[in-house]
Design a protein around this motif. Structure first.
Motif, PDB file in Angstrom:
ATOM      1  N   UNK A  97      -2.531   2.437  -1.255  1.00  0.00           N
ATOM      2  CA  UNK A  97      -3.340   2.074  -2.050  1.00  0.00           C
ATOM      3  C   UNK A  97      -4.788   2.962  -1.847  1.00  0.00           C
ATOM      4  N   UNK A  98      -4.893   3.485  -0.608  1.00  0.00           N
ATOM      5  CA  UNK A  98      -6.025   4.406  -0.459  1.00  0.00           C
ATOM      6  C   UNK A  98      -5.945   5.922  -1.090  1.00  0.00           C
ATOM      7  N   UNK A  99      -4.776   5.989  -1.385  1.00  0.00           N
ATOM      8  CA  UNK A  99      -4.555   7.344  -2.117  1.00  0.00           C
ATOM      9  C   UNK A  99      -4.911   6.908  -3.403  1.00  0.00           C
ATOM     10  N   UNK A 100      -4.222   6.107  -4.116  1.00  0.00           N
ATOM     11  CA  UNK A 100      -4.823   5.795  -5.390  1.00  0.00           C
ATOM     12  C   UNK A 100      -6.081   5.379  -5.702  1.00  0.00           C
ATOM     13  N   UNK A 101      -6.686   4.888  -4.777  1.00  0.00           N
ATOM     14  CA  UNK A 101      -8.220   4.587  -5.018  1.00  0.00           C
ATOM     15  C   UNK A 101      -8.896   5.693  -4.928  1.00  0.00           C
ATOM     16  N   UNK A 127       9.193   4.623  -5.048  1.00  0.00           N
ATOM     17  CA  UNK A 127       8.201   4.426  -5.715  1.00  0.00           C
ATOM     18  C   UNK A 127       6.671   4.373  -5.412  1.00  0.00           C
ATOM     19  N   UNK A 128       6.589   4.812  -4.022  1.00  0.00           N
ATOM     20  CA  UNK A 128       5.342   5.085  -3.432  1.00  0.00           C
ATOM     21  C   UNK A 128       4.635   6.419  -4.126  1.00  0.00           C
ATOM     22  N   UNK A 129       5.569   7.380  -4.213  1.00  0.00           N
ATOM     23  CA  UNK A 129       5.128   8.628  -4.812  1.00  0.00           C
ATOM     24  C   UNK A 129       5.047   8.350  -6.509  1.00  0.00           C
ATOM     25  N   UNK A 130       5.771   7.762  -7.124  1.00  0.00           N
ATOM     26  CA  UNK A 130       5.705   7.291  -8.337  1.00  0.00           C
ATOM     27  C   UNK A 130       4.267   6.704  -8.599  1.00  0.00           C
ATOM     28  N   UNK A 131       3.913   5.752  -7.817  1.00  0.00           N
ATOM     29  CA  UNK A 131       2.461   5.050  -8.132  1.00  0.00           C
ATOM     30  C   UNK A 131       1.364   6.229  -8.137  1.00  0.00           C
ATOM     31  N   UNK A 132       1.342   7.171  -6.947  1.00  0.00           N
ATOM     32  CA  UNK A 132       0.398   8.319  -6.858  1.00  0.00           C
ATOM     33  C   UNK A 132       0.451   9.039  -8.143  1.00  0.00           C
TER      34      UNK A 132
END
Length: 242
Positions: free
Chosen positions: A154-158, A185-190
Protein backbone atom coordinates in the motif's frame (compact mmCIF):
# COMPACT_ATOMS: atom_id res chain seq x y z
CA UNK A 1 27.70 -15.83 0.54
CA UNK A 2 24.18 -14.62 1.34
CA UNK A 3 21.47 -17.32 1.62
CA UNK A 4 19.38 -15.70 -1.14
CA UNK A 5 22.25 -15.88 -3.63
CA UNK A 6 22.99 -19.50 -2.67
CA UNK A 7 19.35 -20.39 -3.22
CA UNK A 8 19.33 -18.65 -6.60
CA UNK A 9 22.36 -20.74 -7.58
CA UNK A 10 20.58 -23.93 -6.52
CA UNK A 11 17.45 -23.02 -8.49
CA UNK A 12 19.51 -22.13 -11.56
CA UNK A 13 21.12 -25.60 -11.56
CA UNK A 14 17.85 -27.38 -10.92
CA UNK A 15 16.24 -25.49 -13.76
CA UNK A 16 18.93 -26.85 -16.08
CA UNK A 17 18.91 -30.45 -14.80
CA UNK A 18 15.43 -30.68 -13.22
CA UNK A 19 16.62 -33.00 -10.42
CA UNK A 20 19.90 -33.19 -8.49
CA UNK A 21 21.24 -34.88 -5.39
CA UNK A 22 22.73 -32.99 -2.45
CA UNK A 23 26.13 -34.44 -3.38
CA UNK A 24 25.84 -33.12 -6.96
CA UNK A 25 24.80 -29.68 -5.72
CA UNK A 26 27.71 -29.54 -3.29
CA UNK A 27 30.18 -30.49 -6.04
CA UNK A 28 28.79 -27.94 -8.49
CA UNK A 29 28.50 -25.04 -6.04
CA UNK A 30 31.24 -25.76 -3.46
CA UNK A 31 28.77 -25.53 -0.57
CA UNK A 32 28.76 -27.88 2.42
CA UNK A 33 26.10 -30.62 2.60
CA UNK A 34 24.62 -28.98 5.72
CA UNK A 35 24.27 -25.63 3.92
CA UNK A 36 22.69 -27.19 0.85
CA UNK A 37 20.20 -29.19 2.93
CA UNK A 38 19.23 -26.06 4.87
CA UNK A 39 18.68 -24.09 1.65
CA UNK A 40 16.67 -26.94 0.12
CA UNK A 41 14.44 -26.99 3.20
CA UNK A 42 13.81 -23.23 2.86
CA UNK A 43 13.12 -23.48 -0.85
CA UNK A 44 10.70 -26.35 -0.27
CA UNK A 45 8.87 -24.22 2.30
CA UNK A 46 8.43 -21.55 -0.40
CA UNK A 47 6.93 -24.16 -2.74
CA UNK A 48 9.74 -23.85 -5.29
CA UNK A 49 11.00 -27.42 -5.10
CA UNK A 50 10.21 -30.79 -3.58
CA UNK A 51 12.77 -32.73 -1.54
CA UNK A 52 13.45 -36.19 -2.87
CA UNK A 53 15.55 -38.95 -1.36
CA UNK A 54 19.04 -37.46 -1.21
CA UNK A 55 18.21 -34.40 -3.31
CA UNK A 56 15.51 -32.19 -4.78
CA UNK A 57 13.30 -31.70 -7.85
CA UNK A 58 11.60 -28.53 -9.09
CA UNK A 59 7.87 -28.20 -8.58
CA UNK A 60 5.42 -27.05 -11.25
CA UNK A 61 4.78 -23.96 -9.15
CA UNK A 62 8.42 -22.93 -9.58
CA UNK A 63 7.85 -21.89 -13.19
CA UNK A 64 5.39 -19.25 -11.96
CA UNK A 65 7.75 -17.87 -9.31
CA UNK A 66 11.18 -17.57 -10.92
CA UNK A 67 13.42 -15.34 -8.79
CA UNK A 68 14.67 -12.14 -10.42
CA UNK A 69 18.27 -13.38 -10.56
CA UNK A 70 17.20 -16.23 -12.84
CA UNK A 71 14.72 -14.21 -14.93
CA UNK A 72 17.38 -11.54 -15.53
CA UNK A 73 19.70 -14.12 -17.05
CA UNK A 74 17.12 -15.26 -19.61
CA UNK A 75 16.55 -13.83 -23.11
CA UNK A 76 19.10 -11.06 -22.58
CA UNK A 77 19.59 -10.28 -26.30
CA UNK A 78 15.83 -9.97 -26.82
CA UNK A 79 15.45 -7.72 -23.77
CA UNK A 80 18.23 -5.41 -24.95
CA UNK A 81 16.67 -5.24 -28.42
CA UNK A 82 13.26 -4.42 -26.94
CA UNK A 83 14.70 -1.71 -24.69
CA UNK A 84 16.57 -0.12 -27.59
CA UNK A 85 13.26 0.15 -29.43
CA UNK A 86 11.49 1.42 -26.30
CA UNK A 87 14.02 4.25 -25.95
CA UNK A 88 12.77 5.72 -29.24
CA UNK A 89 9.58 6.74 -27.40
CA UNK A 90 11.41 8.72 -24.71
CA UNK A 91 11.90 12.49 -24.87
CA UNK A 92 14.11 14.91 -22.95
CA UNK A 93 12.41 16.04 -19.76
CA UNK A 94 10.14 12.99 -19.45
CA UNK A 95 9.00 11.55 -16.14
CA UNK A 96 9.06 7.75 -16.44
CA UNK A 97 7.70 4.84 -14.45
CA UNK A 98 9.81 1.67 -14.70
CA UNK A 99 8.55 -1.41 -12.90
CA UNK A 100 10.65 -4.08 -11.18
CA UNK A 101 10.64 -6.54 -14.08
CA UNK A 102 13.91 -7.99 -15.33
CA UNK A 103 13.31 -6.45 -18.77
CA UNK A 104 13.10 -2.80 -17.71
CA UNK A 105 16.51 -3.09 -16.02
CA UNK A 106 18.05 -3.24 -19.50
CA UNK A 107 16.53 0.13 -20.38
CA UNK A 108 18.92 1.99 -18.04
CA UNK A 109 21.90 2.39 -20.46
CA UNK A 110 19.67 3.92 -23.13
CA UNK A 111 18.49 6.64 -20.78
CA UNK A 112 21.93 8.28 -20.78
CA UNK A 113 21.09 9.83 -24.16
CA UNK A 114 18.36 12.03 -22.64
CA UNK A 115 18.50 15.11 -20.45
CA UNK A 116 16.40 16.12 -17.45
CA UNK A 117 14.72 12.75 -17.03
CA UNK A 118 13.02 11.72 -13.81
CA UNK A 119 12.62 7.98 -13.30
CA UNK A 120 10.41 6.41 -10.65
CA UNK A 121 10.88 2.70 -9.96
CA UNK A 122 10.05 0.08 -7.35
CA UNK A 123 13.24 -1.83 -8.21
CA UNK A 124 16.07 -0.86 -5.80
CA UNK A 125 18.70 -2.51 -8.03
CA UNK A 126 17.56 -0.36 -10.95
CA UNK A 127 17.55 2.74 -8.77
CA UNK A 128 21.22 2.14 -7.90
CA UNK A 129 22.10 1.52 -11.57
CA UNK A 130 20.39 4.78 -12.57
CA UNK A 131 22.24 6.68 -9.86
CA UNK A 132 25.55 5.32 -11.15
CA UNK A 133 24.58 6.69 -14.58
CA UNK A 134 23.79 10.08 -12.97
CA UNK A 135 20.10 9.78 -13.88
CA UNK A 136 17.71 11.47 -11.45
CA UNK A 137 15.44 8.84 -9.94
CA UNK A 138 13.09 8.10 -7.07
CA UNK A 139 12.68 4.68 -5.48
CA UNK A 140 9.20 4.08 -4.14
CA UNK A 141 9.82 2.42 -0.80
CA UNK A 142 7.45 -0.23 0.48
CA UNK A 143 7.68 -3.89 1.46
CA UNK A 144 10.43 -5.91 -0.22
CA UNK A 145 9.58 -9.11 -2.09
CA UNK A 146 12.85 -10.94 -1.52
CA UNK A 147 12.89 -13.21 -4.57
CA UNK A 148 11.65 -10.53 -6.97
CA UNK A 149 13.69 -7.67 -5.46
CA UNK A 150 10.55 -5.56 -5.87
CA UNK A 151 9.02 -3.02 -3.51
CA UNK A 152 5.28 -3.53 -3.15
CA UNK A 153 2.31 -2.85 -0.92
CA UNK A 154 0.00 0.00 0.00
CA UNK A 155 2.85 2.44 0.72
CA UNK A 156 4.31 1.78 -2.74
CA UNK A 157 0.97 2.33 -4.44
CA UNK A 158 0.29 5.50 -2.44
CA UNK A 159 3.66 6.91 -3.48
CA UNK A 160 2.97 6.19 -7.16
CA UNK A 161 -0.52 7.67 -7.10
CA UNK A 162 0.99 10.97 -5.96
CA UNK A 163 2.95 11.27 -9.22
CA UNK A 164 1.91 11.91 -12.82
CA UNK A 165 4.28 10.35 -15.39
CA UNK A 166 4.57 10.90 -19.11
CA UNK A 167 5.32 7.25 -19.81
CA UNK A 168 5.36 3.87 -18.11
CA UNK A 169 7.55 0.99 -19.27
CA UNK A 170 6.70 -2.36 -17.74
CA UNK A 171 6.71 -6.08 -18.33
CA UNK A 172 4.87 -9.10 -16.90
CA UNK A 173 4.95 -12.89 -17.06
CA UNK A 174 2.40 -13.54 -19.80
CA UNK A 175 0.40 -12.26 -22.77
CA UNK A 176 -2.55 -14.27 -24.07
CA UNK A 177 -5.43 -13.07 -26.26
CA UNK A 178 -4.36 -9.49 -25.71
CA UNK A 179 -4.46 -9.81 -21.91
CA UNK A 180 -1.32 -9.10 -19.87
CA UNK A 181 -1.04 -11.18 -16.68
CA UNK A 182 1.39 -11.84 -13.85
CA UNK A 183 2.09 -14.48 -11.20
CA UNK A 184 2.39 -12.04 -8.29
CA UNK A 185 -0.65 -10.15 -7.03
CA UNK A 186 1.55 -7.67 -5.16
CA UNK A 187 3.59 -6.79 -8.24
CA UNK A 188 0.44 -6.72 -10.39
CA UNK A 189 -1.10 -4.11 -8.06
CA UNK A 190 2.00 -1.89 -8.38
CA UNK A 191 1.94 -2.13 -12.17
CA UNK A 192 -1.72 -1.08 -12.19
CA UNK A 193 -0.93 1.94 -10.01
CA UNK A 194 1.77 2.96 -12.51
CA UNK A 195 -0.54 2.50 -15.49
CA UNK A 196 -3.24 4.63 -13.87
CA UNK A 197 -0.84 7.56 -13.45
CA UNK A 198 0.95 7.45 -16.83
CA UNK A 199 -0.15 9.25 -19.98
CA UNK A 200 1.26 6.48 -22.18
CA UNK A 201 2.33 2.94 -21.32
CA UNK A 202 4.53 0.41 -23.09
CA UNK A 203 4.48 -3.33 -22.47
CA UNK A 204 7.94 -4.82 -23.07
CA UNK A 205 7.27 -8.35 -24.26
CA UNK A 206 9.77 -10.93 -25.51
CA UNK A 207 8.52 -14.02 -27.32
CA UNK A 208 8.82 -16.26 -24.24
CA UNK A 209 5.73 -14.57 -22.77
CA UNK A 210 3.49 -15.37 -25.74
CA UNK A 211 0.38 -17.46 -25.09
CA UNK A 212 1.04 -17.67 -21.36
CA UNK A 213 -1.69 -16.82 -18.88
CA UNK A 214 -1.09 -16.23 -15.15
CA UNK A 215 -3.61 -15.75 -12.33
CA UNK A 216 -3.49 -11.95 -11.97
CA UNK A 217 -4.63 -9.70 -14.82
CA UNK A 218 -2.63 -6.50 -15.27
CA UNK A 219 -4.34 -4.91 -18.27
CA UNK A 220 -5.35 -5.43 -21.89
CA UNK A 221 -3.31 -4.15 -24.79
CA UNK A 222 -4.88 -0.96 -26.15
CA UNK A 223 -4.08 2.32 -27.87
CA UNK A 224 -2.80 3.61 -24.52
CA UNK A 225 -0.82 0.44 -23.75
CA UNK A 226 1.43 -0.38 -26.70
CA UNK A 227 3.37 -3.58 -27.08
CA UNK A 228 7.10 -3.45 -27.87
CA UNK A 229 8.73 -6.76 -28.81
CA UNK A 230 11.94 -7.98 -30.44
CA UNK A 231 10.51 -8.25 -33.97
CA UNK A 232 11.81 -5.85 -36.57
CA UNK A 233 15.15 -4.04 -36.86
CA UNK A 234 16.66 -1.73 -34.29
CA UNK A 235 16.39 2.02 -34.84
CA UNK A 236 19.61 3.18 -36.54
CA UNK A 237 20.74 5.45 -33.71
CA UNK A 238 20.44 2.65 -31.13
CA UNK A 239 22.44 -0.08 -32.89
CA UNK A 240 25.77 0.95 -31.40
CA UNK A 241 24.45 0.52 -27.84
CA UNK A 242 23.55 -3.15 -28.05
Amino acid sequence: MLPLQRQHDILRLLEERKEMTVKELCAALYYSPATVRRDLTELEAKGLLKRSFGGAVLTERYTEQLPLAIRAAKHIAAKKHICAKAAEWICDGDTLFLDASSTTYFLAPYLKAFSELTVITNNPHLSVALSELKIHNLCTGGEMLNDSIALVGSDTQRFLRGIRAHKCFFSARGLCDGEISDSSKEERDVKIAMLERAEQSFFLCDSSKENLRFPYTVAALSERIRRIDESGPLPARQRSLT
